[in-house]
Design an enzyme around this catalytic site. Structure first.
Site, short mmCIF file in Angstrom:
data_model
loop_
_atom_site.label_atom_id
_atom_site.label_comp_id
_atom_site.label_asym_id
_atom_site.label_seq_id
_atom_site.Cartn_x
_atom_site.Cartn_y
_atom_site.Cartn_z
N CYS A 149 0.66 -1.77 0.18
CA CYS A 149 0.37 -0.21 0.02
C CYS A 149 0.52 1.48 -0.16
O CYS A 149 1.63 1.27 0.31
CB CYS A 149 -0.63 0.06 1.05
SG CYS A 149 -1.94 1.80 0.91
N CYS A 161 0.45 4.85 6.79
CA CYS A 161 0.31 4.55 8.26
C CYS A 161 1.31 3.67 9.32
O CYS A 161 1.40 2.76 8.66
CB CYS A 161 -0.83 4.36 8.30
SG CYS A 161 -2.46 4.83 6.80
N CYS A 206 0.69 0.38 10.64
CA CYS A 206 0.56 -0.78 9.63
C CYS A 206 1.59 -2.00 8.84
O CYS A 206 2.18 -1.65 7.89
CB CYS A 206 -0.58 0.03 8.15
SG CYS A 206 -1.53 -1.65 7.08
N CYS A 245 -16.22 -8.85 5.84
CA CYS A 245 -15.74 -7.86 6.04
C CYS A 245 -14.52 -8.39 4.83
O CYS A 245 -13.87 -9.10 5.07
CB CYS A 245 -15.13 -6.75 7.07
SG CYS A 245 -16.74 -7.42 8.06
N CYS A 298 -19.25 -5.74 3.88
CA CYS A 298 -18.07 -4.99 4.44
C CYS A 298 -17.11 -4.29 3.69
O CYS A 298 -16.99 -5.32 3.41
CB CYS A 298 -17.70 -4.30 6.07
SG CYS A 298 -17.89 -2.75 6.51
N CYS A 342 -19.11 2.69 8.78
CA CYS A 342 -17.89 2.23 9.75
C CYS A 342 -16.83 2.78 10.20
O CYS A 342 -15.68 3.32 9.04
CB CYS A 342 -17.66 0.48 9.44
SG CYS A 342 -16.84 -0.42 10.46
N ARG A 369 -17.37 -2.15 18.08
CA ARG A 369 -16.67 -3.09 17.87
C ARG A 369 -15.33 -3.44 18.81
O ARG A 369 -15.09 -2.45 17.97
CB ARG A 369 -16.57 -3.38 16.70
CG ARG A 369 -18.06 -3.39 15.44
CD ARG A 369 -17.73 -3.55 14.25
NE ARG A 369 -18.80 -3.13 13.14
CZ ARG A 369 -19.92 -4.62 12.92
NH1 ARG A 369 -19.50 -5.81 13.11
NH2 ARG A 369 -20.77 -4.37 12.50
N1 SAM Z 1 -6.61 0.38 3.62
C1 SAM Z 1 -7.72 0.91 3.61
C2 SAM Z 1 -7.60 1.65 5.11
O1 SAM Z 1 -6.46 2.17 5.27
O2 SAM Z 1 -8.50 2.89 4.76
C3 SAM Z 1 -7.64 -0.51 4.39
C4 SAM Z 1 -7.49 -1.59 5.37
S1 SAM Z 1 -6.50 -0.58 6.50
C5 SAM Z 1 -5.50 -2.50 6.57
C6 SAM Z 1 -8.13 -1.26 7.80
C7 SAM Z 1 -7.80 -0.41 9.34
O3 SAM Z 1 -7.07 -1.67 9.72
C8 SAM Z 1 -6.98 0.37 9.66
O4 SAM Z 1 -7.76 2.25 9.38
C9 SAM Z 1 -6.23 0.36 10.70
O5 SAM Z 1 -7.80 0.93 11.69
C10 SAM Z 1 -6.64 -0.50 11.12
N2 SAM Z 1 -5.58 -1.15 11.66
C11 SAM Z 1 -4.64 -1.39 10.78
N3 SAM Z 1 -3.56 -2.06 10.93
C12 SAM Z 1 -3.67 -2.11 12.82
C13 SAM Z 1 -2.72 -2.59 13.46
N4 SAM Z 1 -1.51 -2.79 13.27
N5 SAM Z 1 -2.94 -2.38 14.98
C14 SAM Z 1 -4.52 -1.94 14.95
N6 SAM Z 1 -5.53 -1.63 14.04
C15 SAM Z 1 -5.04 -1.64 13.20
FE1 SF4 Z 2 -2.90 1.44 3.12
FE2 SF4 Z 2 -2.67 -0.40 5.85
FE3 SF4 Z 2 -3.05 3.33 5.66
FE4 SF4 Z 2 -4.89 0.71 5.29
S1 SF4 Z 2 -3.78 1.36 7.16
S2 SF4 Z 2 -3.90 3.06 3.38
S3 SF4 Z 2 -3.74 -0.34 3.98
S4 SF4 Z 2 -1.40 1.49 4.59
#
Ligand code: SAM
Ligand code: SF4
Ligand code: DTB
Length: 326
Positions: A53, A57, A60, A97, A129, A189, A261
């Site tokens: 991606c 973040c 992530c 989801c 979802c 959500c 949730r």
């Molecule tokens: N890329 C899309 C986005 O960011 O909207 C969808 C997938 S993203 C992985 C979905 C959510 O997972 C993120 O917004 C975050 O809140 C949560 N998330 C991701 N990695 C995480 C982690 N290591 N611990 C807790 N929550 C996490």
């Molecule tokens: Fe990409 Fe992870 Fe951020 Fe979702 S949370 S936008 S998958 S880097």
């Protein structure tokens, strides 16, 4: 019970800081009135497009910017995804989801496949979802037309703490995505993560953004950071389980009718802390042994958890013909 949309930061901070017994008592009264049967929705999660991606973040494991990036996993096709949805239904899930590690949805074959997945999941009688980053009005309209129940797009943290976590997209862009989803008539959500190094004021501020939306998001995931090796937050101290209880309880008081949730981070919580979260107002869990890339409690362990807590899973929506129920 009146539903308010005018919560002040001070009120929210005061709730978060209440003596735990008082916070739990208030949350429980709201929860029991809104959900007298303590029904819990079981939502299964599947990563359709994993890793690579463009966003950065910090939490992530799927970001290109971190060494943790889980590369090399092929994008799943429609039939195997629906196979997983069927299995989730058989195991007792009510919601399915699907996640895409995208900055934004792009038109073309993968989006057409997403629409087929949504239609297929809905035909199984499950709520569907999708979480796939930003989208356009036209894409939101097509998802709505395919029957999408909810779109997940988290705010993650407070507007104030946000820039320490993500630099590649703004808080404002997130809010605009949420508005597009709403305009298309898809339920929202939207929640966040604790354990990102935020202050108590940041937690209150995130909750204030959510609780002053009108209407409230129908679904509010509360995640505890899963600190993954190879992400900038790998060394972050674990969240005190009682902080999750406080966050869930406060979300429940602020947004009485939303589904709160209990999301990522349950493995680190332990049975009793999870039960306190259920008592405090969580009415959904992710069900199945993997979240997107990290692990989640086993199905059997969750069945035992719900039994120990004396709560029951939601039934499948009535529209599903009895013979096809899992
Ligand atoms: N890329 C899309 C986005 O960011 O909207 C969808 C997938 S993203 C992985 C979905 C959510 O997972 C993120 O917004 C975050 O809140 C949560 N998330 C991701 N990695 C995480 C982690 N290591 N611990 C807790 N929550 C996490
Ligand atoms: Fe990409 Fe992870 Fe951020 Fe979702 S949370 S936008 S998958 S880097
Ligand atoms: C949400 O708020 N949490 C889920 C779901 N929405 C998409 C995702 C949690 C991901 C945890 C890290 C991982 O497994 O990669």
């Amino acid at each position: 019970m009146i539903t308010r949309h005018d919560w002040s930061l001070e009120e929210i901070q005061a709730l978060l800081a209440l003596p735990l017994m008082d916070l739990l008592w208030q949350a429980q009264q709201v929860h029991r009135a809104a959900n007298p049967g303590y029904r819990v929705q079981l939502a299964s999660l599947l990563s359709v497009k994993t890793g690579g991606c463009e966003e950065d973040c910090a939490y992530c494991p799927q970001s290109l910017h971190h060494s943790a990036d889980v590369a090399g996993r092929p994008e799943l096709e429609v039939e195997p995804v629906l196979e997983r949805a069927r299995a989730a239904r058989e195991a007792g899930a009510q919601r399915f989801c699907m996640g895409w590690a995208w900055r934004e949805i792009r038109d073309g074959a993968p989006f057409e496949a997403m629409l087929s997945m949504v239609r297929g999941v809905r035909e199984l009688g499950l709520e569907a979802c999708v979480t796939a980053g930003m989208l356009t009005d036209a894409q939101a309209a097509r998802l709505a037309e395919a029957g999408l129940t909810a779109y997940n797009h988290n705010l993650d943290t407070s507007p104030e703490h946000y820039e320490r976590i993500i630099s590649t997209r703004t808080y404002q862009e997130r809010l605009e995505t949420l508005q597009r989803v709403r305009r298309a008539g898809i339920t929202l959500c939207c929640g966040g993560i604790i354990g990102l190094g935020e202050s108590p004021a940041d937690r209150a501020s995130l909750l204030q953004v959510l609780a002053t939306m009108e209407p409230h998001p129908e679904s509010v995931p509360i995640n505890a950071l899963v600190a993954v090796e190879g992400t900038p937050l790998e060394e972050q101290a674990p969240v005190d389980p009682l902080e999750m209880v406080r966050m869930v309880a406060t979300a429940r008081i602020l947004m009485p009718h939303s589904r709160v949730r209990l999301s990522a981070g349950r493995e680190a919580l332990g049975r009793e802390a999870q039960i306190l979260c259920l008592l405090a107002g969580a009415d959904s869990i992710f069900y199945g042994d993997t979240l997107l890339t990290t692990s989640n409690p086993a199905v059997e362990a969750d069945r035992e958890l719900l039994a120990a807590a004396g709560v029951v899973a939601e039934p499948l929506p009535e529209s599903v013909p009895a013979g096809t129920r899992g």
